[in-house]
Scaffold this active site. Structure first.
Site, PDB file in Angstrom:
ATOM      1  N   THR A 159       0.780  -1.224   0.000  1.00 33.90           N
ATOM      2  CA  THR A 159       0.000   0.000   0.000  1.00 33.90           C
ATOM      3  C   THR A 159       0.825   1.294   0.000  1.00 33.90           C
ATOM      4  O   THR A 159       1.964   1.284   0.433  1.00 33.90           O
ATOM      5  CB  THR A 159      -0.829  -0.049   1.296  1.00 33.90           C
ATOM      6  OG1 THR A 159      -1.499  -1.289   1.352  1.00 33.90           O
ATOM      7  CG2 THR A 159      -1.824   1.047   1.392  1.00 33.90           C
TER       8      THR A 159
ATOM      9  N   VAL B 143     -10.390  -8.309  -0.373  1.00 36.60           N
ATOM     10  CA  VAL B 143     -10.186  -6.931   0.070  1.00 36.60           C
ATOM     11  C   VAL B 143      -9.420  -6.973   1.380  1.00 36.60           C
ATOM     12  O   VAL B 143      -9.796  -7.703   2.305  1.00 36.60           O
ATOM     13  CB  VAL B 143     -11.525  -6.197   0.273  1.00 36.60           C
ATOM     14  CG1 VAL B 143     -11.276  -4.784   0.811  1.00 36.60           C
ATOM     15  CG2 VAL B 143     -12.299  -6.134  -1.033  1.00 36.60           C
ATOM     16  N   GLY B 144      -8.347  -6.216   1.462  1.00 37.85           N
ATOM     17  CA  GLY B 144      -7.560  -6.146   2.683  1.00 37.85           C
ATOM     18  C   GLY B 144      -7.979  -4.986   3.556  1.00 37.85           C
ATOM     19  O   GLY B 144      -9.111  -4.515   3.519  1.00 37.85           O
ATOM     20  N   ASP B 145      -7.036  -4.494   4.321  1.00 37.21           N
ATOM     21  CA  ASP B 145      -7.335  -3.444   5.295  1.00 37.21           C
ATOM     22  C   ASP B 145      -7.503  -2.066   4.685  1.00 37.21           C
ATOM     23  O   ASP B 145      -8.199  -1.213   5.238  1.00 37.21           O
ATOM     24  CB  ASP B 145      -6.201  -3.360   6.323  1.00 37.21           C
ATOM     25  CG  ASP B 145      -4.909  -2.859   5.676  1.00 37.21           C
ATOM     26  OD1 ASP B 145      -4.477  -1.726   5.956  1.00 37.21           O
ATOM     27  OD2 ASP B 145      -4.313  -3.609   4.873  1.00 37.21           O
TER      28      ASP B 145
ATOM     29  N   THR C 198       0.065   0.164   6.540  1.00 31.54           N
ATOM     30  CA  THR C 198       0.540  -0.633   5.421  1.00 31.54           C
ATOM     31  C   THR C 198       1.042  -1.962   5.967  1.00 31.54           C
ATOM     32  O   THR C 198       1.522  -2.034   7.089  1.00 31.54           O
ATOM     33  CB  THR C 198       1.674   0.096   4.668  1.00 31.54           C
ATOM     34  OG1 THR C 198       2.297  -0.815   3.749  1.00 31.54           O
ATOM     35  CG2 THR C 198       2.743   0.624   5.609  1.00 31.54           C
ATOM     36  N   GLY C 199       0.906  -3.019   5.173  1.00 34.69           N
ATOM     37  CA  GLY C 199       1.413  -4.304   5.634  1.00 34.69           C
ATOM     38  C   GLY C 199       0.458  -5.443   5.403  1.00 34.69           C
ATOM     39  O   GLY C 199      -0.310  -5.453   4.446  1.00 34.69           O
ATOM     40  N   HIS C 200       0.483  -6.425   6.294  1.00 32.52           N
ATOM     41  CA  HIS C 200      -0.319  -7.642   6.203  1.00 32.52           C
ATOM     42  C   HIS C 200      -1.767  -7.294   6.508  1.00 32.52           C
ATOM     43  O   HIS C 200      -2.175  -7.192   7.659  1.00 32.52           O
ATOM     44  CB  HIS C 200       0.241  -8.660   7.198  1.00 32.52           C
ATOM     45  CG  HIS C 200      -0.410 -10.003   7.120  1.00 32.52           C
ATOM     46  ND1 HIS C 200       0.092 -11.094   7.780  1.00 32.52           N
ATOM     47  CD2 HIS C 200      -1.516 -10.443   6.465  1.00 32.52           C
ATOM     48  CE1 HIS C 200      -0.675 -12.149   7.543  1.00 32.52           C
ATOM     49  NE2 HIS C 200      -1.652 -11.771   6.752  1.00 32.52           N
ATOM     50  N   GLY C 201      -2.558  -7.121   5.450  1.00 29.40           N
ATOM     51  CA  GLY C 201      -3.918  -6.610   5.587  1.00 29.40           C
ATOM     52  C   GLY C 201      -4.805  -7.421   6.495  1.00 29.40           C
ATOM     53  O   GLY C 201      -5.578  -6.875   7.285  1.00 29.40           O
TER      54      GLY C 201
END
Length: 317
Positions: free
Chosen positions: A175, A204-206, A226-229
């Protein structure tokens, strides 16, 4: 009347950024933070500044947002974006939108033109059509690197759990985001992403989820994550940081505490950028690298690797 010192901060994603993208990533966040800061210096609102900064990041193929977005398992581009005005907590977001060069602009239209917060998939593209948003062919958004990544993850059947690990790992992509404090004392954030390589269509992630991919409250602060959603969603990372700040922690302390909690509870890694309503800045990441830059009182700070904090003077564009 302006009585607050403007502050602008951006990130280009927390992941194991390879050496061949390192310089482009740093240069990209520096250009984006300048674009947003210039908007603030003109007396515009924080929400305008974060939109301008993220649009520039979406135009840069070094980042997984807009141009440069990664491909899902079917070889398609599905993008998510969100924007939030901390003055009145208005927000707009889109998810799984296709063939749009600037998803953050479409998210802004959701905020300004509808009474919804999140519109997804075909509905988001239909809304874009109604707003006469220019579409672009998929191939214009796709880089050679995105194609190579898809081939790799298809071959090894690696998805979410292999993408955002600790600094010992070398894979990932993520992201972009921005947070701004304007001269009126209002905060805003925006986050945009193409997701993760070889994700299931419709995943869909975070990023577009309020309280996860970011949050802005002018009474407290603003955050972009940002990162592991999947991990970020489980602990509502952005809102968690805001909560820590409400308890009296500084933006830096809150950022570090929230990411530490995410690692302990759900074994997730990532990064955050934070500004308090007093203009103090925080940024932290638990991945190998994160490109970031912030500007305040004409002084730019930026970095990529853990512990870096380079400083240079900003010159008016």
């Amino acid at each position: 009347m302006c009585d607050t010192t403007p502050v602008m901060i951006v990130h280009g994603g927390a992941w194991a950024i390879p050496d061949d993208l390192a310089e482009a990533s740093v240069n990209g966040v520096k250009k984006a933070v300048c674009a947003g800061y210039q908007v603030l210096l003109q007396g515009a609102a924080a929400v305008d500044a974060v939109e301008a900064a993220v649009c520039m990041l979406e135009d840069d193929p070094a980042f997984d947002a807009g141009t440069g977005s990664v491909l899902n398992f079917d070889g398609e581009v599905e993008m998510d974006a969100v924007i939030m005005d901390g003055h009145d907590l208005r927000a707009g977001a889109v998810a799984c939108v296709q063939n749009i060069a600037h998803p953050v602009k479409l998210a802004r239209m959701v905020m300004d033109k509808t009474d919804h917060v999140l519109i997804v998939g075909k509905g988001a593209n239909q809304f874009a059509k109604e707003m006469r948003v220019e579409t672009v062919p998929t191939e214009k958004l796709v880089t050679e690197e995105a194609v190579r990544e898809l081939e790799y993850y298809r071959k090894y059947k690696s998805t979410v759990n292999s993408l955002f690990k600790t600094r010992d790992d070398v894979l990932g992509h993520d992201t972009v985001g921005a947070v701004a404090l304007d001269c009126m004392g209002n905060l805003a954030f925006a986050t945009s992403t193409g997701g993760i390589s070889a994700k299931r269509p419709g995943r869909v992630g975070d990023a577009p989820i309020i309280g996860c991919g970011g949050y802005a409250d002018s009474k407290v602060g603003g955050v972009s994550t940002t990162g592991h959603g999947e991990a970020i969603m489980k602990i509502c990372l952005a809102k968690n940081i805001i909560h820590f700040m409400e308890q009296g922690l500084s933006p830096q302390e809150a950022s570090e505490s929230a990411l530490r909690s995410m690692a302990e509870r759900v074994s997730g890694s990532g990064g955050v950028i934070t500004i308090s309503n007093h203009g103090n800045v925080g940024k932290h990441f638990t991945t190998e690298r994160m490109a970031w830059a912030w500007l305040k009182e004409g002084q730019m700070h930026y970095g990529l690797n853990p512990g870096e904090d380079f400083v240079t003077q900003y010159s008016v564009q």
